[in-house]
Structures are given as structure tokens and as C-alpha cells.
Enzyme design. Structure first.
Site, PDB file in Angstrom:
ATOM      1  N   ASP A  11       0.866  -1.185   0.000  1.00 33.05           N
ATOM      2  CA  ASP A  11       0.000   0.000   0.000  1.00 33.05           C
ATOM      3  C   ASP A  11       0.900   1.230   0.000  1.00 33.05           C
ATOM      4  OD1 ASP A  11      -2.081   1.734   0.158  1.00 33.05           O
ATOM      5  OD2 ASP A  11      -2.753   1.148   2.153  1.00 33.05           O
ATOM      6  N   ASP A 105      -2.754   2.429  -6.076  1.00 34.01           N
ATOM      7  CA  ASP A 105      -1.737   2.459  -5.026  1.00 34.01           C
ATOM      8  C   ASP A 105      -1.707   1.207  -4.156  1.00 34.01           C
ATOM      9  OD1 ASP A 105      -4.192   2.923  -3.869  1.00 34.01           O
ATOM     10  OD2 ASP A 105      -3.485   4.473  -2.498  1.00 34.01           O
ATOM     11  N   GLU A 106      -2.301   0.122  -4.608  1.00 33.61           N
ATOM     12  CA  GLU A 106      -2.463  -1.039  -3.730  1.00 33.61           C
ATOM     13  C   GLU A 106      -2.481  -2.317  -4.560  1.00 33.61           C
ATOM     14  OE1 GLU A 106      -5.643  -2.315  -0.204  1.00 33.61           O
ATOM     15  OE2 GLU A 106      -6.088  -0.681  -1.599  1.00 33.61           O
TER      16      GLU A 106
END
Length: 440
Positions: A11, A105-106
Site C-alpha cells: 500500500d 496504489d495497492e
């Protein structure tokens, strides 16, 4: 459950804000808020400097400004976030072909697909440290928090425990020991409504949830949700990593500067959104069975309603008709901030329309009045944070605009903090800038 901590969850920390700080030297170490910058805007991401003042994601921009008035409020630059995300996902795919992106973003990574001598705690920990260092290097300074565990659930929980820029490894066999003291909200799907139901029967922690029988959980929260909570409270999660995440739905939504109260107007907006969704479905040669509407009320309560067809459709009139019918089941008298239409249950084939009335298949009524435009609909030429280029001064970004002028700070990620200049909004020497790879 796996015998090894071979599921990695990465993350990126305060991703949008971190990209802005990376690319704007004058903002480094200072509070930055990315999201809607207008009066009805919502925070997408806040830097850790802003979070110290209580600013958080999904908060209204108005409240964020009251808590941290000295922050830089930026509208965001999707091209920069997309490019950074591509770099990160590339780093992960060099480690293992089994990468499941969840968002920009993950992502999850299955380390059983990596070229490792073994999957011992020591080996996977070294690899995780290498990944974090490589992400930082490849993105010119972005940091990531990483969790390692024997399942997706545990890896994701672990990645939240040492933010920012942390690494937590949960050894197999210790999962329940980790979870038991935690609040039930750590379990995916336990939102405000489920939390309240559990609170009423004295359940606050995962340890307390673990004592509840499956039958009682089903009575409390329903069959599917009850079975999920029963398993996850015991750290049981056998979901595989899905490296090819197919499109699950096609949707269109808008947030409006003025609360919508007129039901006819809302139906017209849904009709127009349904036409947009139908066009995108046809463009990608898709159809779908389930039509869903999303409605956010004036008090930020978000409601959704769905209905499922017997066969898939890509017809605008059908999608719009169902969306309008779903809206009729909701009380919108207090005002609506957001409206959206989506189609899921996608297929790459289409049967004859269920309703069979092709003559009603116009994509939107021809007599619509001028409809309110969603926030961010392009009326503002110079958005705070956007990249610009001046014929003489070079590249910079918009600090602010209004009353016929635009203020620019001239700096980039590769320069020191730069000077500030103000120009007329229509100055011909000033133009928006996009990197060549993003212009397409």
C-alpha cells in the site's frame, strides 16, 4: 490457509499527496490535501502532515480547510498517479507474475510465484525489504507499507499496522492472536450498519465475535455476510490472488455543486448517465445483467439499489428505465449530492433486449433542459496543482486562480523550490502541460 507467509500486500503511503510532494519541492514536509477543491469537494488523500490536524480521506473539503487552513489544496493530476502506479506494478511483476492490483496504489503479490529458495520468514522478509527499497528508488522517493501473511486478509491487516513506510510479517499460526484484540471494523465489510448490529449484542472486538455461533451471526447480519464474518473472525481466508482482474462493472456518476431536489431532474440525469454507460459497454463489446444506482444524500449517507435482468443488455433505454425505477424506491426529499448508474454482471455477448421495444431506444431525451454539471466538469481552466508551461519561465504548477488571474509556482521534481508569478488567466504564454506519454 497457507503454511507460509507468502501473500504480500503493498500500500503506497498517502499516494496522491506523496506524488504531489515529490513533484513540487516547495510542498515537501508540508500539509497537502488532494481532492475536490470546491465547496462541495471531498478529500481523496491527505499527507501525513495534514493528518496531524485531523484531515482524512472522505472528509468534506470544507471541513478539511477549517481543520488545516494552511494546507495546499490540490485538485489532483491523474496522469502523474497513473504513471507512478505503472512503475510500482512493474516492480512487483519483476518479483512474481502473480500480482493482483486493487487500485493505483495497492496490490497483492503471491510470493509462491517468485523465484525464491524457500518461503521461510527470513526469506520473504528480505524480499519484502527489497521490494520497498526498489519502489522507493524507481519512483524517486515514494514509500510503501507492506504486510506479509498467510492470506489476503492477514496481509492487508498487517500492512496497516506500521504506517507509513513500514513492514509487518505475521508468522503462520499467530493470526488469531493478532486479530483478537482488534475492533471488529478491521474485518472487510464491517461498516457502520454491521458495527451497530454487533454493538447491540455486546460485540466490539474480534475475540468477542469469535464466540458467536454461525447461526447467530446469520440471524444478525444475513446469510452471506454471516458466513464471511464467521470465517474471517477465525482468520480463515482462502481467496486466491487473481493476476488478471477483469472489468467487473461499467459506471458513470457525478457530484453536484447544488443539492438536487427535483425528482424529474434526477431522472433526466440518470437517463443521461445510462446513455454514457451504454456507449462504453458497446465500445468494449460488453453487456451486463445487473443495473445499480448510487445516491449520496445531503447528509453524506450513501445508498445503492440494484436489479438484475434475465439476460444481459447494452441498451441505453433499458438501463435508464431500470435506473429510474430504482430511484423511485428512495426518499430523496432532503436533497442529493451525488447520482450514479452502473452495470455489472458483464458478459461479452448480448441477447435480445428483455423489453423488446427498440423504438424507445434513444440514448437520452431530445428535449432535456440544460442540466447541472458535475463538479470538476471542466469549467475551471486552471485547477490548483495542475502542471503548466510558460513560454519564458518554463514548467511549473498552478498555485491558485480567480478574478481573472492565475498564480504559478515555477518548479519541478528535478529543481529546487521555485519563484511565484501571477498572470492574466488568458495569457497566451501560459499553457497546460502533460508528459508526452500521457498525451494519448
Amino acid at each position: 490457509m497457507r503454511d507460509h507467509a507468502s501473500v504480500l500486500h503493498l500500500d503506497l503511503d498517502a499516494f496522491f499527496a506523496a506524488v504531489e510532494q515529490r513533484d513540487k519541492p516547495s510542498l515537501r514536509g508540508k500539509p497537502v490535501v488532494v481532492g475536490g477543491v470546491g465547496g462541495r469537494g471531498v478529500v481523496a488523500t491527505a499527507s501525513y502532515e495534514a493528518r496531524k490536524y485531523g484531515v482524512r480521506s472522505a472528509m468534506s473539503t470544507r471541513e478539511a480547510r477549517s481543520r488545516c487552513p494552511h494546507a495546499a489544496f490540490l485538485s489532483g493530476r491523474f496522469h502523474a498517479y497513473r504513471d507512478a502506479s505503472r512503475i510500482v506494478m512493474g516492480v512487483l511483476r519483476e518479483v512474481s507474475p502473480l500480482v493482483e492490483p486493487l487500485s493505483l496504489d495497492e496490490a497483492f503479490v503471491d510470493l509462491e510465484g517468485a523465484d525464491l529458495p524457500d518461503l521461510s520468514i527470513e526469506t520473504v522478509t528480505r524480499l519484502a525489504e527489497h521490494i520497498r527499497a526498489e519502489v522507493n528508488r524507481a519512483t524517486d522517493g515514494l514509500t510503501a507499507s507492506v504486510g506479509l501473511g498467510s492470506s489476503k486478509f492477514i496481509a492487508k491487516v498487517a500492512s496497516e499496522l506500521d504506517k507509513p513506510d513500514g513492514l509487518v510479517v505475521v508468522a503462520p499460526g499467530t493470526e488469531q492472536e493478532l486479530l483478537r484484540p482488534m475492533n471488529v471494523t478491521v474485518i472487510p465489510g464491517v461498516g457502520p450498519a454491521t458495527t451497530e448490529r454487533l454493538r447491540r449484542v455486546g460485540i466490539h472486538t474480534v475475540a468477542e465475535l469469535e464466540t458467536i455461533s454461525l447461526d447467530e451471526l446469520v440471524r444478525l447480519v444475513g446469510n452471506a455476510h454471516g458466513h464471511t464474518l464467521f470465517a474471517l473472525a477465525r482468520a480463515q481466508d482462502d481467496r486466491p490472488i487473481e493476476p488478471e482482474r477483469e472489468t467487473k462493472s461499467v459506471s458513470q456518476e457525478g457530484t453536484y455543486d447544488t443539492d438536487l431536489t427535483d425528482r424529474t431532474l434526477m431522472e433526466q440525469l440518470l437517463t443521461r448517465q445510462a446513455a454514457d454507460v451504454a456507449r462504453r459497454l458497446r465500445k468494449h463489446r460488453l453487456s451486463g445483467r445487473t443495473v445499480t444506482i448510487k445516491v449520496r444524500l445531503h447528509d453524506f449517507t450513501t445508498l445503492s439499489r440494484s436489479t438484475t435482468l434475465a439476460s444481459p443488455t447494452d441498451t441505453a433505454a433499458t438501463i435508464a428505465r431500470l435506473a429510474r425505477g430504482l430511484l423511485g424506491d428512495l426518499d430523496t426529499s432532503g436533497g442529493v449530492r451525488l447520482l450514479g448508474v452502473g452495470v455489472s454482471g458483464l458478459a461479452d455477448w448480448i441477447q435480445e433486449d428483455l423489453f423488446g421495444d427498440d423504438e424507445d431506444d434513444e440514448e437520452e431525451p431530445s428535449d432535456l433542459p440544460e442540466l447541472p454539471q458535475p463538479r470538476g466538469g471542466g469549467q475551471r481552466r486552471w485547477s490548483p496543482g495542475m502542471d503548466i508551461e510558460h513560454a519564458e519561465m518554463g514548467r511549473g504548477w498552478v498555485w491558485g486562480s480567480g478574478r481573472g488571474v492565475v498564480t504559478v509556482r515555477f518548479e519541478t521534481a528535478q529543481t529546487p523550490a521555485g519563484p511565484v508569478r501571477t498572470y492574466p488567466e488568458d495569457d497566451p504564454a501560459l499553457n497546460a502541460w502533460l508528459p508526452p506519454a500521457s498525451e494519448a
